[in-house]
Design a protein around this motif. Structure first.
Motif, PDB file in Angstrom:
ATOM      1  N   GLY A 213       0.771  -1.233   0.000  1.00 28.06           N
ATOM      2  CA  GLY A 213       0.000   0.000   0.000  1.00 28.06           C
ATOM      3  C   GLY A 213       0.801   1.280   0.000  1.00 28.06           C
ATOM      4  N   HIS A 214       2.117   1.185  -0.167  1.00 29.33           N
ATOM      5  CA  HIS A 214       2.940   2.389  -0.197  1.00 29.33           C
ATOM      6  C   HIS A 214       2.960   2.985  -1.610  1.00 29.33           C
ATOM      7  N   MET A 215       3.165   4.285  -1.686  1.00 30.75           N
ATOM      8  CA  MET A 215       3.301   4.963  -2.973  1.00 30.75           C
ATOM      9  C   MET A 215       4.783   5.093  -3.307  1.00 30.75           C
ATOM     10  N   VAL A 216       5.092   5.032  -4.596  1.00 31.06           N
ATOM     11  CA  VAL A 216       6.480   5.141  -5.049  1.00 31.06           C
ATOM     12  C   VAL A 216       6.543   6.082  -6.248  1.00 31.06           C
ATOM     13  N   VAL A 217       7.490   7.011  -6.208  1.00 30.60           N
ATOM     14  CA  VAL A 217       7.826   7.837  -7.370  1.00 30.60           C
ATOM     15  C   VAL A 217       9.315   7.680  -7.611  1.00 30.60           C
ATOM     16  N   PHE A 218       9.690   7.306  -8.819  1.00 28.09           N
ATOM     17  CA  PHE A 218      11.115   7.158  -9.101  1.00 28.09           C
ATOM     18  C   PHE A 218      11.429   7.671 -10.495  1.00 28.09           C
ATOM     19  N   SER A 219      12.673   8.058 -10.684  1.00 28.78           N
ATOM     20  CA  SER A 219      13.136   8.497 -11.998  1.00 28.78           C
ATOM     21  C   SER A 219      14.008   7.422 -12.604  1.00 28.78           C
ATOM     22  N   THR A 220      13.982   7.346 -13.926  1.00 31.02           N
ATOM     23  CA  THR A 220      14.840   6.382 -14.613  1.00 31.02           C
ATOM     24  C   THR A 220      14.948   6.749 -16.084  1.00 31.02           C
ATOM     25  N   HIS A 221      16.084   6.392 -16.675  1.00 36.03           N
ATOM     26  CA  HIS A 221      16.210   6.468 -18.127  1.00 36.03           C
ATOM     27  C   HIS A 221      16.135   5.066 -18.728  1.00 36.03           C
ATOM     28  N   GLN A 222      15.918   4.064 -17.847  1.00 42.21           N
ATOM     29  CA  GLN A 222      15.814   2.673 -18.294  1.00 42.21           C
ATOM     30  C   GLN A 222      14.332   2.311 -18.395  1.00 42.21           C
ATOM     31  N   LEU A 223      13.794   2.383 -19.597  1.00 41.43           N
ATOM     32  CA  LEU A 223      12.356   2.222 -19.785  1.00 41.43           C
ATOM     33  C   LEU A 223      11.870   0.819 -19.434  1.00 41.43           C
ATOM     34  N   GLU A 224      12.734  -0.175 -19.539  1.00 38.71           N
ATOM     35  CA  GLU A 224      12.309  -1.525 -19.180  1.00 38.71           C
ATOM     36  C   GLU A 224      12.018  -1.635 -17.684  1.00 38.71           C
ATOM     37  N   ILE A 225      12.724  -0.856 -16.868  1.00 38.13           N
ATOM     38  CA  ILE A 225      12.457  -0.833 -15.427  1.00 38.13           C
ATOM     39  C   ILE A 225      11.114  -0.180 -15.157  1.00 38.13           C
ATOM     40  N   ALA A 226      10.866   0.944 -15.821  1.00 38.74           N
ATOM     41  CA  ALA A 226       9.577   1.626 -15.663  1.00 38.74           C
ATOM     42  C   ALA A 226       8.438   0.718 -16.099  1.00 38.74           C
TER      43      ALA A 226
ATOM     44  N   ASP B  83       8.308  -2.482 -16.073  1.00 42.89           N
ATOM     45  CA  ASP B  83       8.149  -3.618 -15.168  1.00 42.89           C
ATOM     46  C   ASP B  83       7.497  -3.221 -13.845  1.00 42.89           C
ATOM     47  N   ILE B  84       7.782  -2.016 -13.351  1.00 41.32           N
ATOM     48  CA  ILE B  84       7.388  -1.641 -11.994  1.00 41.32           C
ATOM     49  C   ILE B  84       6.225  -0.662 -11.938  1.00 41.32           C
ATOM     50  N   ALA B  85       6.229   0.331 -12.843  1.00 46.39           N
ATOM     51  CA  ALA B  85       5.319   1.473 -12.692  1.00 46.39           C
ATOM     52  C   ALA B  85       3.916   1.194 -13.219  1.00 46.39           C
ATOM     53  N   ASP B  86       2.940   1.845 -12.579  1.00 48.71           N
ATOM     54  CA  ASP B  86       1.566   1.869 -13.086  1.00 48.71           C
ATOM     55  C   ASP B  86       1.392   3.032 -14.057  1.00 48.71           C
ATOM     56  N   GLN B  87       2.005   4.170 -13.690  1.00 47.39           N
ATOM     57  CA  GLN B  87       1.891   5.390 -14.474  1.00 47.39           C
ATOM     58  C   GLN B  87       3.286   5.870 -14.868  1.00 47.39           C
ATOM     59  N   VAL B  88       3.357   6.530 -16.011  1.00 43.81           N
ATOM     60  CA  VAL B  88       4.628   7.064 -16.507  1.00 43.81           C
ATOM     61  C   VAL B  88       4.424   8.493 -16.966  1.00 43.81           C
ATOM     62  N   ILE B  89       5.379   9.348 -16.638  1.00 42.80           N
ATOM     63  CA  ILE B  89       5.451  10.693 -17.220  1.00 42.80           C
ATOM     64  C   ILE B  89       6.764  10.794 -17.978  1.00 42.80           C
ATOM     65  N   PHE B  90       6.685  11.085 -19.269  1.00 45.40           N
ATOM     66  CA  PHE B  90       7.877  11.323 -20.074  1.00 45.40           C
ATOM     67  C   PHE B  90       8.242  12.801 -19.950  1.00 45.40           C
ATOM     68  N   MET B  91       9.515  13.077 -19.650  1.00 44.93           N
ATOM     69  CA  MET B  91       9.969  14.454 -19.486  1.00 44.93           C
ATOM     70  C   MET B  91      11.060  14.795 -20.493  1.00 44.93           C
TER      71      MET B  91
END
Length: 237
Positions: free
Chosen positions: A182-195, A197-205
Motif C-alpha cells: 500500500g505504499h506509494m512510489v515515485v522514481f526516476s529512470t532512463h531505463q524504460l524496461e524498469i519503468a 516492469d514496476i510502474a503503473d503510471q509514466v510521465i515522459f519528461m
C-alpha cells in the motif's frame, strides 16, 4: 480539496531566470507507482527533490496525505523516504552504522536495521566501511535507509544506477512488494524496461516539461512498447 495520497500541483522551478521544470502535476494513491522517464537534463531529479522537500518550488505545491511541506515540515518528512542518485558517506562508517544513524533520526527500532540489511543482501557486509563499497552496494545502502521507516511515500532518483542484473531484478521485486503493502512510489529512470516492469503510471519528461503521460498498460496497447511511446512523445521515429 485535499486527498489522501500524493498531490503534485503545478510544480515549476526557475534558477536565475532559467526554467528548469515547468508545470508538472500528478496524483498518486495508496499502492501506486509512478516513473519519471527521460534523458539527462530532463528535469527528473529536480522534480523529485521538490517532492522530497530539498528544493523549494518556484511555484506549485506538494501535499502528501494532506500534509504540506511549506506548513508542516516535520510531519511532512515523516511521510517520505528519499533515495538520492548518489551520496558521499562518512569515510569511517560501516553499513550498519550508517543505517543506525538514520534509524535514530527516524526513531526506528534497531531490529529494523538488521531487517533491511538482510533485505538488500548486505547482512554479511554490515561491518565493512561504506567507503569501500562498489557503486551498486552503495545504492543498496541508500535504498535501505529510504525504506527504514516504512514511509507512505518512497522517492527514488535513478535507483538502478550501478546495480548488476541480479540486483536490478531484486530491486524490482522489492518495489512490487512495497507497492502491494500500500505504499506509494515515485522514481526516476532512463531505463524504460524498469519503468515498464514496476510502474503503473509514466510521465515522459524533456527539457523540464511533461511531454507525455499515461499508464504503462495503455502505452503498450497504443504503441506496442514503452520505448515506442517515449520516442513518439519526443517526436522521434
Amino acid at each position: 480539496m485535499d486527498k489522501v495520497g500524493l498531490e503534485v500541483r503545478g510544480l515549476c522551478k526557475s534558477i536565475k531566470k532559467q526554467t528548469i521544470v515547468e508545470d508538472i502535476s500528478f496524483h498518486l494513491t495508496s499502492g501506486q507507482v509512478l516513473a519519471l522517464c527521460g534523458g539527462n537534463g530532463a528535469g527528473k531529479s529536480t522534480v523529485l527533490r521538490m517532492i522530497a522537500g530539498i528544493l523549494r518550488p518556484t511555484t506549485g505545491e506538494v501535499v502528501v496525505n494532506n500534509v504540506r511541506w511549506l506548513k508542516e515540515r516535520k510531519r511532512y518528512s515523516e511521510q517520505i523516504g528519499y533515495m538520492p542518485d548518489d551520496y558521499q558517506f562518512n569515510q569511517g562508517l560501516t553499513a550498519e552504522e550508517v543505517l543506525l544513524f538514520w534509524a535514530s533520526l527516524r526513531k526506528v527500532p534497531k531490529e529494523r536495521v538488521q531487517e533491511v540489511l538482510t533485505m538488500v543482501g548486505l547482512a554479511d557486509q554490515k561491518n565493512k566501511r561504506v567507503a569501500t563499497f562498489s557503486k551498486g552496494m552503495r545504492q543498496r545502502v541508500l535504498f535501505a535507509q529510504a525504506v527504514l521507516s516504512k514511509p507512505p511515500l518512497l522517492i527514488m532518483d535513478e535507483p538502478t544506477n550501478g546495480l548488476d542484473p541480479f540486483w536490478m531484478q531484486e530491486l524490482a521485486q522489492l518495489l512490487k512488494g512495497i507497492k502491494q503493502d500500500g505504499h506509494m512510489v515515485v522514481f526516476s529512470t532512463h531505463q524504460l524496461e524498469i519503468a515498464d516492469d514496476i510502474a503503473d503510471q509514466v510521465i515522459f519528461m524533456n527539457h523540464g516539461r511533461n511531454v507525455g503521460e499515461g499508464s504503462t498498460h495503455d502505452f503498450r496497447d497504443q504503441f506496442g512498447s514503452l520505448h515506442a511511446a517515449f520516442h513518439q512523445s519526443l517526436g522521434l521515429k
